[in-house]
Every structure is written in C-alpha cells, then in structure tokens.
Design a protein around this motif. Structure first.
Motif, PDB file in Angstrom:
ATOM      1  N   UNK A   1       1.625  -0.877   0.592  1.00  0.00           N
ATOM      2  CA  UNK A   1       0.208   0.120  -0.444  1.00  0.00           C
ATOM      3  C   UNK A   1       0.774   1.226   0.358  1.00  0.00           C
ATOM      4  N   UNK A   2       0.373   2.442  -0.499  1.00  0.00           N
ATOM      5  CA  UNK A   2       0.739   3.515  -0.962  1.00  0.00           C
ATOM      6  C   UNK A   2       0.451   4.614  -0.222  1.00  0.00           C
ATOM      7  N   UNK A   3       0.389   6.009   0.298  1.00  0.00           N
ATOM      8  CA  UNK A   3      -0.060   6.985   0.322  1.00  0.00           C
ATOM      9  C   UNK A   3       0.259   7.950  -0.818  1.00  0.00           C
TER      10      UNK A   3
ATOM     11  N   UNK B   1       5.429   4.028   1.924  1.00  0.00           N
ATOM     12  CA  UNK B   1       5.363   3.153   0.862  1.00  0.00           C
ATOM     13  C   UNK B   1       5.428   2.226   1.985  1.00  0.00           C
ATOM     14  N   UNK B   2       4.842   0.442   1.441  1.00  0.00           N
ATOM     15  CA  UNK B   2       4.605  -0.161   2.822  1.00  0.00           C
ATOM     16  C   UNK B   2       4.485  -1.289   2.087  1.00  0.00           C
TER      17      UNK B   2
ATOM     18  N   UNK C   1      10.101  -4.430  -2.125  1.00  0.00           N
ATOM     19  CA  UNK C   1       9.287  -2.818  -2.410  1.00  0.00           C
ATOM     20  C   UNK C   1      11.038  -2.939  -3.002  1.00  0.00           C
ATOM     21  N   UNK C   2      11.508  -1.869  -3.733  1.00  0.00           N
ATOM     22  CA  UNK C   2      12.473  -1.458  -4.985  1.00  0.00           C
ATOM     23  C   UNK C   2      12.768   0.227  -4.739  1.00  0.00           C
TER      24      UNK C   2
ATOM     25  N   UNK D   1      -1.512 -15.235   3.541  1.00  0.00           N
ATOM     26  CA  UNK D   1      -0.968 -15.583   2.525  1.00  0.00           C
ATOM     27  C   UNK D   1      -0.081 -13.712   2.714  1.00  0.00           C
ATOM     28  N   UNK D   2      -0.401 -13.094   4.000  1.00  0.00           N
ATOM     29  CA  UNK D   2       0.298 -12.091   4.215  1.00  0.00           C
ATOM     30  C   UNK D   2       1.451 -12.043   5.640  1.00  0.00           C
ATOM     31  N   UNK D   3       2.430 -11.799   5.664  1.00  0.00           N
ATOM     32  CA  UNK D   3       3.306 -12.243   6.843  1.00  0.00           C
ATOM     33  C   UNK D   3       4.675 -10.485   7.141  1.00  0.00           C
ATOM     34  N   UNK D   4       4.188 -10.129   7.705  1.00  0.00           N
ATOM     35  CA  UNK D   4       6.014  -9.788   9.078  1.00  0.00           C
ATOM     36  C   UNK D   4       7.173 -10.374   8.166  1.00  0.00           C
ATOM     37  N   UNK D   5       8.561 -10.019   7.817  1.00  0.00           N
ATOM     38  CA  UNK D   5       8.499  -8.412   8.079  1.00  0.00           C
ATOM     39  C   UNK D   5       7.651  -7.421   7.282  1.00  0.00           C
ATOM     40  N   UNK D   6       7.805  -5.928   7.493  1.00  0.00           N
ATOM     41  CA  UNK D   6       7.256  -5.055   6.516  1.00  0.00           C
ATOM     42  C   UNK D   6       8.137  -4.177   6.042  1.00  0.00           C
ATOM     43  N   UNK D   7       8.638  -3.721   4.971  1.00  0.00           N
ATOM     44  CA  UNK D   7       9.243  -3.102   4.444  1.00  0.00           C
ATOM     45  C   UNK D   7       8.431  -1.629   3.852  1.00  0.00           C
TER      46      UNK D   7
END
Length: 243
Positions: free
Chosen positions: A5-7, A15-16, A34-35, A190-196
């Motif tokens: 998601x991005x704001x 961004x995350x 995330x690049x 299907x979504x997991x840590x860690x988060x960038x």
C-alpha cells in the motif's frame, strides 16, 4: 501472495509492502517486494510488486539493465523527464516481460499476474503515485483517492477508506498504513511480517525513513495492542441493537 500500500500526500509519500510470497503449513518464503532508486537532488523512485514472483523479477531486471550505462539514451528511470514518463518506462518493461513470458504462463493457465505501485518525485514537479496494471497501463492517485493497494487488500481497505486524507502528516500516514497491515495480518495467512516501510518527504530527494518491521518491533506491537483496545472500547460504548 502479498500486500502493499502507498499514500500520496501533500507532504510526501509513504510506501509499505510485506515480504511473504508463499504461504502454507510447511512452505513459507520471503522476498523483498519494494525497490528503490535515488539520484540525489534529482529524483526518488519507489516500485512495489504483487503477483507471480518470476514475472515481477523479470520486470525489475528490465528496469535495471539500462541504468548500468550512464550514457544510455534509451528511456529509463534515470533519464525520464517526469514521473509520467517514468511510469511509462515501467509499463513498457511490463509489456516486454509479458511478450516474452506471457504465452508460456497463459499455456500453463497461471496467467501473467503482476501488479505494481510506482511513485516518487522528479525535480520540477510534485510527488506522484501510480497503480500499474498487468497490461502496462496505469492510473494516478488524486486528492480524492490518495492511496493505492495491491495484493490482499480487502482487509486493510476499510480503515484507509475511512481515514486516508491527502493533508495527513507523514507520521500519521505511516501509522495508518501499519494499522491496515495489522488488520490484514490478523485475517490472511498469505501476508506476513516483516514489512518494508519507506517514508519520503516532499522536495528532499532523499529517503527520510527506510526500515524493516519484524515481529519484535516495539512500535508495531504497541500499535496493534492499542488498536485492539480502542476497537473494543468503541464497540462497548455504542448502543446495543434492540431485540
């Protein structure tokens, strides 16, 4: 799968993206989705991906190849004159990857399943944010709809719909995005840590904050607990339905 998601804000961009690509009882893998590209004083660009990992990595390789030659005249992320043209570069890379790999993926019934969020700022214009489709075309975020999501977005979307505003502070936006992740993590394996997480402040042409948030992150744990408490309190104060 993934969630990203991005704001796009008046003050900058947040961004995350999570790092999980496969989920199962005994099969969990992690890859960075995330690049980031930077030319100090000129531009900051961020790309997040969801979908078939091989396809998204092929797109990324096509974007990086021309950057190795600083004299290259081929349109690329470093010589695009504005964010729209940079988004076109991303779209063209998607189309090229689809041209090469698409028929084989379609034959296997997997399909060319890739979605991207692309944003940043090029000197001379405000920060911009785009949602890029598997076909290579895209739409741009506006003040009315300042955020984009890809991947497993349905659990994190309700809080974004209610709270997201273009005039938010960067710290507020980061908190909001992490709360949307907290909701998603609780409801989707299907979504997991860690988060960038990346925070960009407008007109700085440098990243204000870049970090990876894991299960041991104090702020994320406190945020999750506080949100649960706040929801329980709000629920208890609303008048009951009459039966």
């Amino acid at each position: 799968m993934t969630y990203a998601v991005a704001l796009r804000l008046e003050r900058g961009l947040v961004f995350a993206a999570d790092t999980r690509t496969n989920a199962g009882v005994d099969n969990i893998a992690q890859y960075k989705k995330l690049q980031l590209w930077q030319k100090p004083g000129d531009r900051v660009l961020v790309l997040m991906s969801a979908g078939n990992l091989a396809a998204t990595q092929a797109v990324l390789s096509l974007l990086n190849e021309p950057l190795a030659d600083p004299e290259s005249q081929v349109p690329n992320l470093y010589n695009a004159p504005n964010m729209y043209r940079a988004a076109r570069v991303v779209g063209n890379a998607i189309r090229e990857a689809r041209r090469v790999d698409g028929p084989a993926l379609e034959a296997s019934k997997l399909g060319f399943n890739t979605h991207f969020i692309f944003g940043g700022q090029v000197k001379g214009e405000r920060p911009r944010l785009f949602l890029v489709y598997p076909e290579g075309n895209f739409i741009e975020a506006t003040d009315d709809t300042p955020f984009f999501q890809i991947g497993e977005h349905k659990y994190g979307k309700p809080i974004l719909d209610r709270v997201a505003r273009a005039d938010m502070r960067l710290g507020e936006a980061a908190k909001l995005i992490l709360l949307s992740f907290d909701s998603t993590l609780r409801s989707n394996l299907s979504v997991g840590l860690p988060i960038d997480l990346v925070v960009y402040e407008r007109d700085t042409f440098g990243i204000r904050r870049e970090m990876r948030i894991g299960a041991d992150d104090d702020y994320f744990r406190q945020l999750s607990n506080a949100w649960s408490e706040a929801l329980r309190h709000a629920f208890s104060t609303i008048e009951e339905f009459k039966v």
